[in-house]
Design a protein around this motif. Structure first.
Motif, PDB file in Angstrom:
ATOM      1  N   GLU A  39       0.754  -1.314  -0.003  1.00  0.00           N
ATOM      2  CA  GLU A  39       0.096   0.023   0.078  1.00  0.00           C
ATOM      3  C   GLU A  39       0.760   1.127   0.094  1.00  0.00           C
ATOM      4  N   LEU A  40       1.705   1.216   0.815  1.00  0.00           N
ATOM      5  CA  LEU A  40       2.815   2.578   1.003  1.00  0.00           C
ATOM      6  C   LEU A  40       3.488   2.666  -0.607  1.00  0.00           C
ATOM      7  N   ASP A  41       4.059   1.591  -0.605  1.00  0.00           N
ATOM      8  CA  ASP A  41       4.593   1.674  -2.099  1.00  0.00           C
ATOM      9  C   ASP A  41       4.040   2.143  -3.313  1.00  0.00           C
ATOM     10  N   THR A  42       2.679   1.618  -3.448  1.00  0.00           N
ATOM     11  CA  THR A  42       1.534   1.876  -4.410  1.00  0.00           C
ATOM     12  C   THR A  42       1.426   3.711  -4.201  1.00  0.00           C
ATOM     13  N   LYS A  43       0.949   4.047  -3.074  1.00  0.00           N
ATOM     14  CA  LYS A  43       0.695   5.565  -2.720  1.00  0.00           C
ATOM     15  C   LYS A  43       1.945   6.300  -3.019  1.00  0.00           C
ATOM     16  N   LYS A  44       3.261   6.099  -2.645  1.00  0.00           N
ATOM     17  CA  LYS A  44       4.522   6.648  -2.957  1.00  0.00           C
ATOM     18  C   LYS A  44       4.570   6.912  -4.581  1.00  0.00           C
ATOM     19  N   LYS A  45       4.219   5.802  -5.454  1.00  0.00           N
ATOM     20  CA  LYS A  45       4.376   6.001  -6.890  1.00  0.00           C
ATOM     21  C   LYS A  45       3.245   7.028  -7.488  1.00  0.00           C
ATOM     22  N   ILE A  46       2.093   6.842  -6.986  1.00  0.00           N
ATOM     23  CA  ILE A  46       0.982   7.514  -7.091  1.00  0.00           C
ATOM     24  C   ILE A  46       1.073   9.275  -6.861  1.00  0.00           C
ATOM     25  N   LEU A  47       1.742   9.404  -5.872  1.00  0.00           N
ATOM     26  CA  LEU A  47       2.340  10.752  -5.424  1.00  0.00           C
ATOM     27  C   LEU A  47       3.451  11.223  -6.331  1.00  0.00           C
ATOM     28  N   GLY A  88     -19.568  -9.315  -7.288  1.00  0.00           N
ATOM     29  CA  GLY A  88     -20.199  -8.356  -6.080  1.00  0.00           C
ATOM     30  C   GLY A  88     -19.371  -7.728  -5.118  1.00  0.00           C
ATOM     31  N   ASN A  89     -18.110  -7.861  -5.031  1.00  0.00           N
ATOM     32  CA  ASN A  89     -17.156  -7.447  -4.016  1.00  0.00           C
ATOM     33  C   ASN A  89     -17.228  -5.775  -4.513  1.00  0.00           C
ATOM     34  N   PRO A  90     -17.147  -5.034  -3.476  1.00  0.00           N
ATOM     35  CA  PRO A  90     -16.608  -3.493  -3.673  1.00  0.00           C
ATOM     36  C   PRO A  90     -15.341  -3.433  -4.328  1.00  0.00           C
ATOM     37  N   LEU A  91     -15.242  -2.406  -5.398  1.00  0.00           N
ATOM     38  CA  LEU A  91     -13.832  -2.395  -5.972  1.00  0.00           C
ATOM     39  C   LEU A  91     -13.189  -1.018  -5.552  1.00  0.00           C
ATOM     40  N   ILE A  92     -12.102  -1.255  -5.123  1.00  0.00           N
ATOM     41  CA  ILE A  92     -11.081  -0.240  -4.355  1.00  0.00           C
ATOM     42  C   ILE A  92     -10.001   0.051  -5.274  1.00  0.00           C
ATOM     43  N   ALA A  93      -9.852   1.164  -5.887  1.00  0.00           N
ATOM     44  CA  ALA A  93      -8.884   1.591  -6.928  1.00  0.00           C
ATOM     45  C   ALA A  93      -7.502   1.141  -6.325  1.00  0.00           C
ATOM     46  N   GLU A  94      -7.204   1.339  -5.126  1.00  0.00           N
ATOM     47  CA  GLU A  94      -5.933   1.147  -4.536  1.00  0.00           C
ATOM     48  C   GLU A  94      -5.480  -0.211  -4.395  1.00  0.00           C
ATOM     49  N   LYS A  95      -6.585  -1.276  -4.242  1.00  0.00           N
ATOM     50  CA  LYS A  95      -6.224  -2.579  -3.902  1.00  0.00           C
ATOM     51  C   LYS A  95      -6.351  -3.453  -5.313  1.00  0.00           C
ATOM     52  N   ILE A  96      -6.557  -2.829  -6.460  1.00  0.00           N
ATOM     53  CA  ILE A  96      -6.825  -3.553  -7.797  1.00  0.00           C
ATOM     54  C   ILE A  96      -5.316  -4.294  -8.109  1.00  0.00           C
ATOM     55  N   ASP A  97      -5.183  -5.206  -8.514  1.00  0.00           N
ATOM     56  CA  ASP A  97      -4.037  -5.894  -8.890  1.00  0.00           C
ATOM     57  C   ASP A  97      -3.752  -5.459 -10.464  1.00  0.00           C
ATOM     58  N   PHE A  98      -2.913  -4.695 -10.712  1.00  0.00           N
ATOM     59  CA  PHE A  98      -2.830  -4.211 -12.227  1.00  0.00           C
ATOM     60  C   PHE A  98      -1.980  -5.261 -12.864  1.00  0.00           C
ATOM     61  N   GLN A  99      -1.221  -5.917 -12.541  1.00  0.00           N
ATOM     62  CA  GLN A  99      -0.527  -7.067 -13.247  1.00  0.00           C
ATOM     63  C   GLN A  99      -1.412  -8.110 -13.507  1.00  0.00           C
ATOM     64  N   LYS A 100      -2.364  -8.689 -12.660  1.00  0.00           N
ATOM     65  CA  LYS A 100      -3.451  -9.557 -12.855  1.00  0.00           C
ATOM     66  C   LYS A 100      -4.391  -9.200 -13.793  1.00  0.00           C
ATOM     67  N   ASN A 101      -4.677  -7.916 -13.815  1.00  0.00           N
ATOM     68  CA  ASN A 101      -5.719  -7.456 -14.705  1.00  0.00           C
ATOM     69  C   ASN A 101      -5.287  -7.172 -16.122  1.00  0.00           C
ATOM     70  N   HIS A 102      -4.041  -7.165 -16.105  1.00  0.00           N
ATOM     71  CA  HIS A 102      -3.251  -6.566 -17.423  1.00  0.00           C
ATOM     72  C   HIS A 102      -3.356  -7.780 -18.433  1.00  0.00           C
ATOM     73  N   ASN A 103      -3.277  -8.956 -17.709  1.00  0.00           N
ATOM     74  CA  ASN A 103      -3.023 -10.254 -18.450  1.00  0.00           C
ATOM     75  C   ASN A 103      -4.604 -10.497 -19.294  1.00  0.00           C
ATOM     76  N   LYS A 104      -4.293 -10.370 -20.340  1.00  0.00           N
ATOM     77  CA  LYS A 104      -5.633 -10.491 -21.432  1.00  0.00           C
ATOM     78  C   LYS A 104      -5.920 -11.809 -21.557  1.00  0.00           C
ATOM     79  N   PHE A 105      -5.262 -12.821 -21.370  1.00  0.00           N
ATOM     80  CA  PHE A 105      -5.708 -14.051 -21.324  1.00  0.00           C
ATOM     81  C   PHE A 105      -6.519 -14.531 -20.030  1.00  0.00           C
ATOM     82  N   LYS A 106      -6.358 -13.719 -19.245  1.00  0.00           N
ATOM     83  CA  LYS A 106      -7.175 -13.828 -17.770  1.00  0.00           C
ATOM     84  C   LYS A 106      -8.356 -12.881 -17.832  1.00  0.00           C
ATOM     85  N   LYS A 107      -8.248 -11.912 -18.226  1.00  0.00           N
ATOM     86  CA  LYS A 107      -9.369 -10.717 -18.067  1.00  0.00           C
ATOM     87  C   LYS A 107      -9.355  -9.915 -19.643  1.00  0.00           C
TER      88      LYS A 107
END
Length: 266
Positions: A39-47, A88-107
């Protein structure tokens, strides 16, 4: 003393169970700490994409600054708000796994959630910059980035790149301040509103370039191509959100009622 085969099997089984339990327990204990570090690493990159935080060493200060200045949302490929995932789970931007969602064969790209981060003005009066997370392929493995765009959604404010295993001194330079600063002030769209993205050219000549190109990195052509593809792909994915947001931010023209002419009295 020689042991029977049964003894060896039982001893091995017990040892495996004990060690497995210890490893599992350690993983459970450490997971909250690992999650906080991610979480800290992600927020540091965003800022870091929108401001210089190199002098801020205290993690608590980083998190407090993030909470004060950044809000987030999640949209779909159409630019519409996504509140829940397929389960049906709430989507929270900071907790989305970018790598997992990038894989077009999975999503599929049409089914992915796309996080958007808004860096707010200090007085809270509106959005100062939009920050878009991205993921792609470098020379040897993955590359990623957070691209900050001014509130006009045209001009690049700054970038923060990361990579897994680009070549030190070559492709790994995408994380260097000098290379990152080349993106500042570049334009994503041309005067007609057509996406041009920002492309890194081949080679490093130190020459001024137009609004849609930056100087390259010597010896890192393939990494540069990977970064170019990542930006073009993801700004395409975020295109509908950008267009809808720009349209919503357009000032409404004031309607002036025609003044009825009054016939002069004779």
């Amino acid at each position: 003393m020689q042991r029977s085969n049964l003894y060896i099997v039982i001893f091995s089984a017990i040892l495996t169970i004990v060690l497995g339990g210890l490893l599992s327990g350690t993983s459970v204990v450490l997971k909250p700490l690992q999650d906080k570090q991610v979480e800290l690493d992600t927020k540091k990159k965003i800022l870091g994409a929108v401001m210089d935080i190199s002098n801020i060493k205290d993690p608590k200060e980083i998190l407090a600054l993030y909470d004060k200045r950044v809000t987030s949302t999640v949209v779909d490929i159409n630019g519409d708000l996504m509140e829940k995932d397929a389960k049906g789970n709430p989507l929270i931007a900071e907790k989305i796994d970018f790598q997992k969602n990038h894989n077009k064969f999975k999503k599929d790209v049409n089914a992915r959630p796309y996080p958007v981060f808004m860096y707010m003005k200090e007085d809270g009066s509106g959005v100062d910059a939009y920050i878009f997370p991205m993921f792609g392929a470098g020379l040897w493995d993955w590359i990623s980035g957070f691209i900050a765009v001014d509130s006009d959604l045209v001009t690049v404010r700054g970038v923060a790149f990361d990579h897994k295993s680009e070549t030190p001194g070559l492709g790994a330079r995408i994380t260097d301040t000098k290379v990152r600063s080349r993106y500042e002030g570049k334009k994503l769209f041309d005067a007609g509103g057509v996406l041009q993205s920002v492309n890194m050219v081949k080679g490093e000549k130190g020459l001024p370039l137009d609004d849609h190109h930056i100087d390259g990195m010597s010896g890192a052509t393939l990494t540069g191509k990977g970064v170019n593809a990542m930006l073009k792909d993801y700004f395409g994915f975020y295109g509908n959100f950008i267009e809808k947001t720009k349209a919503a931010n357009q000032p409404v023209a004031e309607v002036v009622e025609p003044v009825e002419e009054v016939e002069a009295a004779e």
